[in-house]
Design a protein around this motif. Sequence first.
Motif, PDB file in Angstrom:
ATOM      1  N   LEU A  63       0.841  -1.191   0.000  1.00 37.46           N
ATOM      2  CA  LEU A  63       0.000   0.000   0.000  1.00 37.46           C
ATOM      3  C   LEU A  63       0.877   1.243   0.000  1.00 37.46           C
ATOM      4  O   LEU A  63       1.836   1.336   0.767  1.00 37.46           O
ATOM      5  CB  LEU A  63      -0.903   0.001   1.243  1.00 37.46           C
ATOM      6  N   ILE A  64       0.546   2.180  -0.877  1.00 44.30           N
ATOM      7  CA  ILE A  64       1.155   3.507  -0.871  1.00 44.30           C
ATOM      8  C   ILE A  64       0.069   4.468  -0.416  1.00 44.30           C
ATOM      9  O   ILE A  64      -1.069   4.398  -0.885  1.00 44.30           O
ATOM     10  CB  ILE A  64       1.690   3.883  -2.265  1.00 44.30           C
ATOM     11  N   ASP A  65       0.403   5.341   0.516  1.00 39.30           N
ATOM     12  CA  ASP A  65      -0.564   6.274   1.068  1.00 39.30           C
ATOM     13  C   ASP A  65      -1.298   6.999  -0.064  1.00 39.30           C
ATOM     14  O   ASP A  65      -0.665   7.624  -0.910  1.00 39.30           O
ATOM     15  CB  ASP A  65       0.146   7.279   1.971  1.00 39.30           C
ATOM     16  N   PRO A  66      -2.621   6.921  -0.116  1.00 40.31           N
ATOM     17  CA  PRO A  66      -3.356   7.518  -1.235  1.00 40.31           C
ATOM     18  C   PRO A  66      -3.336   9.045  -1.251  1.00 40.31           C
ATOM     19  O   PRO A  66      -3.575   9.654  -2.289  1.00 40.31           O
ATOM     20  CB  PRO A  66      -4.783   6.997  -1.056  1.00 40.31           C
ATOM     21  N   PHE A  67      -3.028   9.671  -0.122  1.00 46.61           N
ATOM     22  CA  PHE A  67      -3.035  11.128  -0.069  1.00 46.61           C
ATOM     23  C   PHE A  67      -1.662  11.733  -0.359  1.00 46.61           C
ATOM     24  O   PHE A  67      -1.564  12.911  -0.688  1.00 46.61           O
ATOM     25  CB  PHE A  67      -3.559  11.601   1.280  1.00 46.61           C
ATOM     26  N   SER A  68      -0.615  10.954  -0.192  1.00 40.02           N
ATOM     27  CA  SER A  68       0.733  11.406  -0.566  1.00 40.02           C
ATOM     28  C   SER A  68       1.566  10.169  -0.880  1.00 40.02           C
ATOM     29  O   SER A  68       1.380   9.115  -0.296  1.00 40.02           O
ATOM     30  CB  SER A  68       1.386  12.208   0.562  1.00 40.02           C
ATOM     31  N   ASP A  69       2.494  10.314  -1.807  1.00 33.56           N
ATOM     32  CA  ASP A  69       3.335   9.174  -2.197  1.00 33.56           C
ATOM     33  C   ASP A  69       4.515   8.971  -1.251  1.00 33.56           C
ATOM     34  O   ASP A  69       5.429   8.211  -1.557  1.00 33.56           O
ATOM     35  CB  ASP A  69       3.867   9.382  -3.618  1.00 33.56           C
ATOM     36  N   ASN A  70       4.497   9.632  -0.115  1.00 36.75           N
ATOM     37  CA  ASN A  70       5.664   9.632   0.764  1.00 36.75           C
ATOM     38  C   ASN A  70       5.594   8.613   1.893  1.00 36.75           C
ATOM     39  O   ASN A  70       6.467   8.604   2.751  1.00 36.75           O
ATOM     40  CB  ASN A  70       5.879  11.038   1.340  1.00 36.75           C
ATOM     41  N   THR A  71       4.580   7.778   1.940  1.00 35.07           N
ATOM     42  CA  THR A  71       4.493   6.736   2.963  1.00 35.07           C
ATOM     43  C   THR A  71       4.177   5.412   2.284  1.00 35.07           C
ATOM     44  O   THR A  71       3.186   5.289   1.575  1.00 35.07           O
ATOM     45  CB  THR A  71       3.396   7.064   3.997  1.00 35.07           C
ATOM     46  N   TRP A  72       5.056   4.442   2.511  1.00 36.88           N
ATOM     47  CA  TRP A  72       4.871   3.110   1.960  1.00 36.88           C
ATOM     48  C   TRP A  72       4.609   2.137   3.096  1.00 36.88           C
ATOM     49  O   TRP A  72       5.260   2.179   4.139  1.00 36.88           O
ATOM     50  CB  TRP A  72       6.108   2.656   1.197  1.00 36.88           C
ATOM     51  N   TYR A  73       3.660   1.225   2.872  1.00 31.81           N
ATOM     52  CA  TYR A  73       3.307   0.211   3.862  1.00 31.81           C
ATOM     53  C   TYR A  73       3.651  -1.171   3.309  1.00 31.81           C
ATOM     54  O   TYR A  73       3.151  -1.565   2.265  1.00 31.81           O
ATOM     55  CB  TYR A  73       1.809   0.267   4.188  1.00 31.81           C
ATOM     56  N   TYR A  74       4.487  -1.874   4.030  1.00 34.02           N
ATOM     57  CA  TYR A  74       4.803  -3.264   3.715  1.00 34.02           C
ATOM     58  C   TYR A  74       4.110  -4.121   4.769  1.00 34.02           C
ATOM     59  O   TYR A  74       4.404  -4.021   5.957  1.00 34.02           O
ATOM     60  CB  TYR A  74       6.313  -3.506   3.741  1.00 34.02           C
ATOM     61  N   VAL A  75       3.174  -4.951   4.340  1.00 38.89           N
ATOM     62  CA  VAL A  75       2.397  -5.783   5.256  1.00 38.89           C
ATOM     63  C   VAL A  75       2.721  -7.240   4.967  1.00 38.89           C
ATOM     64  O   VAL A  75       2.672  -7.685   3.820  1.00 38.89           O
ATOM     65  CB  VAL A  75       0.884  -5.529   5.078  1.00 38.89           C
ATOM     66  N   TYR A  76       3.056  -7.976   6.014  1.00 43.98           N
ATOM     67  CA  TYR A  76       3.380  -9.393   5.892  1.00 43.98           C
ATOM     68  C   TYR A  76       2.513 -10.166   6.867  1.00 43.98           C
ATOM     69  O   TYR A  76       2.551  -9.945   8.073  1.00 43.98           O
ATOM     70  CB  TYR A  76       4.861  -9.610   6.193  1.00 43.98           C
ATOM     71  N   LEU A  77       1.703 -11.073   6.345  1.00 45.08           N
ATOM     72  CA  LEU A  77       0.807 -11.892   7.161  1.00 45.08           C
ATOM     73  C   LEU A  77       1.232 -13.344   7.024  1.00 45.08           C
ATOM     74  O   LEU A  77       1.306 -13.871   5.912  1.00 45.08           O
ATOM     75  CB  LEU A  77      -0.641 -11.712   6.702  1.00 45.08           C
ATOM     76  N   GLN A  78       1.527 -13.983   8.146  1.00 46.48           N
ATOM     77  CA  GLN A  78       1.985 -15.372   8.143  1.00 46.48           C
ATOM     78  C   GLN A  78       1.066 -16.201   9.032  1.00 46.48           C
ATOM     79  O   GLN A  78       0.812 -15.832  10.172  1.00 46.48           O
ATOM     80  CB  GLN A  78       3.416 -15.461   8.664  1.00 46.48           C
ATOM     81  N   GLN A  79       0.571 -17.312   8.483  1.00 44.56           N
ATOM     82  CA  GLN A  79      -0.247 -18.226   9.271  1.00 44.56           C
ATOM     83  C   GLN A  79       0.357 -19.614   9.174  1.00 44.56           C
ATOM     84  O   GLN A  79       0.475 -20.177   8.096  1.00 44.56           O
ATOM     85  CB  GLN A  79      -1.694 -18.251   8.786  1.00 44.56           C
ATOM     86  N   HIS A  80       0.750 -20.161  10.322  1.00 43.09           N
ATOM     87  CA  HIS A  80       1.310 -21.507  10.393  1.00 43.09           C
ATOM     88  C   HIS A  80       0.199 -22.473  10.786  1.00 43.09           C
ATOM     89  O   HIS A  80      -0.368 -22.368  11.875  1.00 43.09           O
ATOM     90  CB  HIS A  80       2.431 -21.589  11.427  1.00 43.09           C
ATOM     91  N   ALA A  81      -0.127 -23.394   9.908  1.00 43.71           N
ATOM     92  CA  ALA A  81      -1.085 -24.479  10.136  1.00 43.71           C
ATOM     93  C   ALA A  81      -2.316 -24.031  10.918  1.00 43.71           C
ATOM     94  O   ALA A  81      -3.111 -23.262  10.415  1.00 43.71           O
ATOM     95  CB  ALA A  81      -0.391 -25.651  10.790  1.00 43.71           C
ATOM     96  N   TYR A  82      -2.464 -24.476  12.150  1.00 50.62           N
ATOM     97  CA  TYR A  82      -3.656 -24.180  12.937  1.00 50.62           C
ATOM     98  C   TYR A  82      -3.445 -23.033  13.922  1.00 50.62           C
ATOM     99  O   TYR A  82      -4.286 -22.770  14.759  1.00 50.62           O
ATOM    100  CB  TYR A  82      -4.106 -25.431  13.692  1.00 50.62           C
ATOM    101  N   GLU A  83      -2.325 -22.339  13.834  1.00 48.83           N
ATOM    102  CA  GLU A  83      -2.067 -21.214  14.728  1.00 48.83           C
ATOM    103  C   GLU A  83      -2.784 -19.963  14.228  1.00 48.83           C
ATOM    104  O   GLU A  83      -3.217 -19.888  13.085  1.00 48.83           O
ATOM    105  CB  GLU A  83      -0.563 -20.948  14.809  1.00 48.83           C
ATOM    106  N   ASP A  84      -2.879 -18.973  15.082  1.00 49.96           N
ATOM    107  CA  ASP A  84      -3.465 -17.701  14.685  1.00 49.96           C
ATOM    108  C   ASP A  84      -2.507 -16.971  13.756  1.00 49.96           C
ATOM    109  O   ASP A  84      -1.283 -17.053  13.922  1.00 49.96           O
ATOM    110  CB  ASP A  84      -3.737 -16.829  15.911  1.00 49.96           C
ATOM    111  N   PRO A  85      -3.035 -16.236  12.778  1.00 48.66           N
ATOM    112  CA  PRO A  85      -2.157 -15.498  11.875  1.00 48.66           C
ATOM    113  C   PRO A  85      -1.439 -14.365  12.599  1.00 48.66           C
ATOM    114  O   PRO A  85      -1.974 -13.751  13.513  1.00 48.66           O
ATOM    115  CB  PRO A  85      -3.105 -14.961  10.804  1.00 48.66           C
ATOM    116  N   VAL A  86      -0.200 -14.104  12.165  1.00 50.96           N
ATOM    117  CA  VAL A  86       0.613 -13.032  12.733  1.00 50.96           C
ATOM    118  C   VAL A  86       0.883 -12.029  11.623  1.00 50.96           C
ATOM    119  O   VAL A  86       1.367 -12.396  10.553  1.00 50.96           O
ATOM    120  CB  VAL A  86       1.947 -13.584  13.291  1.00 50.96           C
ATOM    121  N   GLN A  87       0.564 -10.765  11.893  1.00 52.10           N
ATOM    122  CA  GLN A  87       0.755  -9.720  10.889  1.00 52.10           C
ATOM    123  C   GLN A  87       1.862  -8.780  11.333  1.00 52.10           C
ATOM    124  O   GLN A  87       1.900  -8.338  12.476  1.00 52.10           O
ATOM    125  CB  GLN A  87      -0.541  -8.930  10.692  1.00 52.10           C
ATOM    126  N   HIS A  88       2.777  -8.475  10.402  1.00 50.41           N
ATOM    127  CA  HIS A  88       3.854  -7.531  10.631  1.00 50.41           C
ATOM    128  C   HIS A  88       3.670  -6.360   9.678  1.00 50.41           C
ATOM    129  O   HIS A  88       3.469  -6.558   8.480  1.00 50.41           O
ATOM    130  CB  HIS A  88       5.218  -8.182  10.375  1.00 50.41           C
TER     131      HIS A  88
END
Length: 138
Positions: A63-88
């Motif tokens: 995601l790049i901030d829609p109101f300015s190009d100066n903020t970038w978001y890197y989102v990483y979501l990892q789910q191992h088997a039956y565990e709860d997903p972890v988002q970074h």
Amino acid sequence: MQLKSMAAIIALALSVSACSGVNKIVYRIDVPQGNYLESATVQKVQVGMTKEQVQYLLGTPVLIDPFSDNTWYYVYLQQHAYEDPVQHNFIVNFDTKGIVTNTDLDKPLPDVEKQEVNNAIIEATEGSEGKRWWQFWK
């Protein structure tokens, strides 16, 4: 007649309830989504880098901030088997010239070196260089 119908009902009830009592029998794969982030790569992002350098290291942001190009978001979501997903979430802020001013990582990422390797290394045994699987008689 009543005995047969009761036996059929009991057999049906037992077969239906047997499926619900077994938990975690089906194999579930690990599901990574978003930008794959490693702690070593994220640590390489420094203040003073350009947008091109950050994109070379981490790839295109989710995601790049829609109101300015100066903020970038890197989102990483990892789910191992039956565990709860972890988002970074890794946020990179740039100034108007496209230079990194600051970065923010919401939680520490797991070290890749410390993770268990799930792939087995298959090595050839001695004397099996000329054999093929269909040539079992050799």
